[in-house]
Scaffold this motif. Structure first.
Motif, PDB file in Angstrom:
ATOM      1  N   ASP A  30       0.368  -1.046   0.311  1.00  0.00           N
ATOM      2  CA  ASP A  30      -0.287  -0.380  -0.274  1.00  0.00           C
ATOM      3  C   ASP A  30       0.991   1.094  -0.179  1.00  0.00           C
ATOM      4  O   ASP A  30       2.178   1.676   0.462  1.00  0.00           O
ATOM      5  N   ARG A  31       0.146   2.532  -0.833  1.00  0.00           N
ATOM      6  CA  ARG A  31       0.602   4.034  -0.631  1.00  0.00           C
ATOM      7  C   ARG A  31      -0.106   4.382  -0.237  1.00  0.00           C
ATOM      8  O   ARG A  31      -0.548   5.318  -0.939  1.00  0.00           O
ATOM      9  N   VAL A  32       0.248   5.287   0.807  1.00  0.00           N
ATOM     10  CA  VAL A  32      -0.714   5.742   1.543  1.00  0.00           C
ATOM     11  C   VAL A  32      -0.537   6.841   1.854  1.00  0.00           C
ATOM     12  O   VAL A  32       0.071   7.024   2.729  1.00  0.00           O
ATOM     13  N   ALA A  33      -1.544   7.767   1.637  1.00  0.00           N
ATOM     14  CA  ALA A  33      -0.868   9.292   1.911  1.00  0.00           C
ATOM     15  C   ALA A  33      -2.700   9.701   3.119  1.00  0.00           C
ATOM     16  O   ALA A  33      -3.088   9.268   3.234  1.00  0.00           O
ATOM     17  N   LEU A  34      -1.711  10.123   4.107  1.00  0.00           N
ATOM     18  CA  LEU A  34      -2.456  10.800   5.533  1.00  0.00           C
ATOM     19  C   LEU A  34      -2.173  12.812   5.255  1.00  0.00           C
ATOM     20  O   LEU A  34      -1.805  13.199   5.194  1.00  0.00           O
ATOM     21  N   VAL A  35      -3.626  13.097   5.010  1.00  0.00           N
ATOM     22  CA  VAL A  35      -3.409  14.957   4.613  1.00  0.00           C
ATOM     23  C   VAL A  35      -4.775  14.977   5.904  1.00  0.00           C
ATOM     24  O   VAL A  35      -5.061  14.540   6.711  1.00  0.00           O
ATOM     25  N   GLY A  36      -4.764  16.172   6.070  1.00  0.00           N
ATOM     26  CA  GLY A  36      -5.398  17.192   6.885  1.00  0.00           C
ATOM     27  C   GLY A  36      -4.509  18.936   7.255  1.00  0.00           C
ATOM     28  O   GLY A  36      -3.498  19.211   7.006  1.00  0.00           O
ATOM     29  N   ARG A  37      -5.513  19.703   7.842  1.00  0.00           N
ATOM     30  CA  ARG A  37      -4.344  20.963   8.371  1.00  0.00           C
ATOM     31  C   ARG A  37      -3.349  20.706   8.981  1.00  0.00           C
ATOM     32  O   ARG A  37      -3.560  19.270   9.425  1.00  0.00           O
ATOM     33  N   ASN A  38      -2.711  21.877   9.656  1.00  0.00           N
ATOM     34  CA  ASN A  38      -1.644  21.983  10.338  1.00  0.00           C
ATOM     35  C   ASN A  38      -3.146  21.771  11.883  1.00  0.00           C
ATOM     36  O   ASN A  38      -3.433  22.313  11.880  1.00  0.00           O
ATOM     37  N   GLY A  39      -2.172  20.574  12.471  1.00  0.00           N
ATOM     38  CA  GLY A  39      -2.859  20.584  13.371  1.00  0.00           C
ATOM     39  C   GLY A  39      -3.598  19.337  13.993  1.00  0.00           C
ATOM     40  O   GLY A  39      -4.572  19.300  15.022  1.00  0.00           O
ATOM     41  N   ALA A  40      -3.804  18.789  12.844  1.00  0.00           N
ATOM     42  CA  ALA A  40      -5.474  17.923  12.718  1.00  0.00           C
ATOM     43  C   ALA A  40      -4.674  16.837  13.618  1.00  0.00           C
ATOM     44  O   ALA A  40      -5.889  16.515  14.036  1.00  0.00           O
ATOM     45  N   GLY A  41      -3.647  16.206  13.518  1.00  0.00           N
ATOM     46  CA  GLY A  41      -3.412  15.030  14.505  1.00  0.00           C
ATOM     47  C   GLY A  41      -2.645  14.101  13.725  1.00  0.00           C
ATOM     48  O   GLY A  41      -2.378  12.802  13.775  1.00  0.00           O
ATOM     49  N   LYS A  42      -1.776  14.544  12.345  1.00  0.00           N
ATOM     50  CA  LYS A  42      -1.872  13.798  11.071  1.00  0.00           C
ATOM     51  C   LYS A  42      -0.114  13.080  12.556  1.00  0.00           C
ATOM     52  O   LYS A  42      -0.271  11.886  12.587  1.00  0.00           O
ATOM     53  N   SER A  43       0.542  14.081  12.306  1.00  0.00           N
ATOM     54  CA  SER A  43       1.775  13.285  13.418  1.00  0.00           C
ATOM     55  C   SER A  43       1.869  12.993  14.640  1.00  0.00           C
ATOM     56  O   SER A  43       2.075  11.627  14.608  1.00  0.00           O
ATOM     57  N   THR A  44       0.480  13.313  15.029  1.00  0.00           N
ATOM     58  CA  THR A  44       0.177  12.180  16.483  1.00  0.00           C
ATOM     59  C   THR A  44      -0.502  10.924  16.179  1.00  0.00           C
ATOM     60  O   THR A  44       0.245  10.243  16.558  1.00  0.00           O
ATOM     61  N   LEU A  45      -0.732  10.792  14.724  1.00  0.00           N
ATOM     62  CA  LEU A  45      -1.265   9.400  14.466  1.00  0.00           C
ATOM     63  C   LEU A  45      -0.316   8.614  14.201  1.00  0.00           C
ATOM     64  O   LEU A  45      -0.438   7.298  14.162  1.00  0.00           O
TER      65      LEU A  45
END
Length: 641
Positions: A30-45
């Motif tokens: 799989d090649r998965v992108a995690l997108v969202g606004r800054n502060g949405a929680g991407k790095s946390t996940l």
């Protein structure tokens, strides 16, 4: 094979909910992108998946033996070893096996062992088993793998005995990425891997990840990169997550389509609810219709009422204006040499910028792009040559390092102190347009995140109203939504722009010219990034053909003729491919237009208006005719290409 499964995962910071009921699955390749606004929680996940952070509820399932490699944002490789020795640490197990193989070889060469048949056969069997294991684990190619990765990350010209402690922060970040790639984990997690990479390195990384043996999970704000690499997109918004199949461009289209569909369903249900309520209200007290009214009321009570679909979260809204027009000639650079103290980085730079130009400055890291911009604004002295600004030119400069945004002022005062005659309400409104609302304006500037500092720096530039924007990596630290807003603002900007960026999508949208900077000069290309790449490819092919031509014997005219024919054929093929891309893009737009016309003709409001029907039908017929012509041309080109 499923490598990772997340079910109903939630995460709080204190009382603040960050992630709610997250569901995510990663399978092999799989090649998965995690997108969202800054502060949405991407790095946390990502940190939760990598085991660096706990979660409050839900489950994270990872089969035994599945390995995870995680590269956080701007992680630099800190080591006292040399570049080569540090890369070798990845293969410590193989190095031990290699050492053991050498020991067994020495034993087999020992006359005593050689003459003792039992001992010799025992050593030989051990050697054979170890050699197979060594080979299966890449023992005969690990050095080639190291060289390949170092070359791809632009360390080919470096002495591999260079101590890592002497390298720059950007070089250490690239080495940290290289070391992780060499480990080849089952799940490769990359948080903003494109930071500190030039365009050439980005292209190499794209190709590497496309062929990667395991799964890749990426957070990136580089749309060009995401389009090339990923086949799934998970969007985090308002603490929740939603999955989309396809690359990033496909995600944008599907997201818009989903919103339109959900909104129509919601509006249709609301109309139905209103009719039912109206019927109940009018008929519940009448003896002849009370049963039907009660039935409708039960229908209402049982109805699964849809929530109104939420559009995108609030975006920054800004535009760049100019205080006065510049003259036609904005900047003239002649035989300029740039550098620091006694070190000249680049020389023979000549460039003429005229009013309305939007120029992208490209080239490998270390070639002097940022140095040139700093020289133009007077932060550095030129080593040689000259440059001259035109009449009425007013420069506004954006620094990629945001070196001037480390003050202890409040956000409000950072802007207000430079424009003291403006009322506080106006300053707050401007900051609100850049997503600083409420108590955000009372934050200390030095404590802001990278994205917040970037928006504040853009707010300061907007208020200067300069007619020449000199921008050094303006999209760094901006999330994808803010990038789009910035792009639109720069497209509408009435002044002149000179910018450095590694964001190829951004360059394509903004640039009218591309200037390639090298250590020995500059070269101009009249077009966007894709045009620049085509021309570079064309130049490489011409050079290759000319080298072949030079090697042709003068007494063999047939070979010279073949060379010319081959050269013309390749040129014609490139033209056909470019035209095919143009035709496909035009067909997509016409198909969208035809769909909109057909949807409009089905609308009851339009259907009742004969004049509107006629206008839309004429537009539809014209679009269909154009599409048919393009279809014919496309079919012809497809056969030839």
């Amino acid at each position: 094979m499923i490598l990772l499964q997340i079910n109903q995962l939630s995460k709080y910071y204190g009382a603040e909910l960050i992630l709610s009921k997250i569901k995510l699955e990663v399978q092999n390749r799989d090649r998965v992108a995690l997108v969202g606004r800054n502060g949405a929680g991407k790095s946390t996940l990502l940190k939760i998946i990598a085991g660096q952070m706990s979660f409050d509820s839900g489950e994270l399932i990872r089969p035994k033996g599945v390995t995870i490699g995680y590269l956080a944002q701007d992680t630099g490789l800190e080591s006292n070893l040399s570049i080569w020795d540090e890369m070798l640490t990845v293969f410590s197990g193989l190095l031990l096996k290699e050492k053991e193989l050498r020991r067994l070889e020495e034993m087999m060469a020992d006359p005593y062992i050689f003459q003792n048949e039992v001992s010799y056969q025992k050593v030989l069997k051990e050697y054979d088993e170890l050699q197979h294991s060594f080979k299966d684990q890449g023992g005969y190619q690990y050095e080639a793998d190291i060289r390949s990765v170092l070359h791809g990350l632009q360390f080919a010209d470096h002495d591999v005995s260079t101590p890592i402690s002497t390298l720059s922060g950007g070089q250490k970040t690239r080495l940290a990425l290289g070391k992780l790639l060499l480990k080849k984990p089952d799940i490769l997690i990359l948080d903003e891997p494109t930071n500190h990479l030039d365009i050439e390195t980005l292209s190499w990384l794209e190709q590497y990840l496309q062929g990667y043996h395991g799964a890749v999970l990426i957070v990136s704000h580089d749309r060009y990169f995401l389009d090339k690499v990923v086949n799934q997109v998970y969007e985090i918004s308002r603490n929740a997550i939603k999955k989309f199949h396809g690359n990033f461009s496909s995600y944008l289209v599907k997201k818009a389509e989903d919103y339109e569909r959900d909104l129509k369903q919601y509006e249709k249900q609301q109309e139905e609810i209103e009719k039912l309520r109206d019927f109940v209200q009018k008929n519940i007290t009448r003896a002849s219709t009370t049963k039907r009214a009660q039935s409708r009321r039960k229908q209402l009570e049982k109805m699964d009422v849809l929530d109104k679909p939420q559009g995108d979260e609030k975006s920054a809204t800004f535009s760049f204006e100019i205080e006065r027009q510049s003259g036609n000639e904005v900047l003239n650079i002649h035989d300029l040499a740039i550098g620091y103290e006694q070190d000249t980085i680049s020389r023979n730079i000549s460039l003429r910028i005229t009013k309305g130009d939007s120029i992208a400055l490209v080239g490998p890291n270390g070639v002097g792009k940022s140095t040139l911009l700093k020289t133009l604004i007077g932060k550095l002295h030129p080593r040689d040559g000259e440059f001259r600004f035109g009449t009425n030119v007013q420069v506004s400069y954006y620094d990629q390092e945001q070196a001037e945004l480390f003050s202890n002022k409040r956000v409000l005062n950072e802007l207000w102190d430079e424009h003291p005659l403006k009322p506080e309400k106006e300053i707050r409104t401007i900051l609100g347009n850049f997503l600083f609302s409420g108590d955000d304006v009372l934050k200390t500037v030095s404590t802001l995140s990278g994205g917040e500092k970037a928006r504040l720096a853009l707010a300061k530039i907007m208020m200067e109203k300069g007619n020449l924007l000199i921008l050094d990596e303006p999209t760094n630290h901006l999330d994808l939504d803010s990038k789009m807003v910035l792009e639109n603002a720069l497209i509408d900007y009435p002044g002149t722009i000179l910018f450095v960026s590694h964001d190829r999508y951004f360059i394509n949208r903004i640039a009218t010219k591309v200037i390639e900077l090298s250590n020995n000069g500059s070269e101009e290309f009249l077009g966007d990034y894709d045009y620049y790449i085509d021309k570079k490819q064309e130049q490489a092919e011409i050079m290759e053909l000319e080298q072949a031509s030079n090697s042709v014997n003068a007494g063999k005219p047939d070979e010279k003729t073949n060379y010319k024919v081959d050269k013309e054929a390749k040129k014609l093929e490139r033209q056909r491919k470019r035209r095919l891309d143009e035709v496909e893009l035009a067909m997509e737009k016409l198909e969208d237009e035809i769909k909109q016309c057909n949807d409009a003709l089905c609308s009851p409001e339009v259907f009742k208006d004969h004049e509107k029907v006629q206008q839309i039908q004429e537009k539809l017929d014209k679009a269909q005719t154009e599409l048919d012509l393009f279809m014919e041309e496309w079919a012809e080109l497809e056969e030839l290409v």
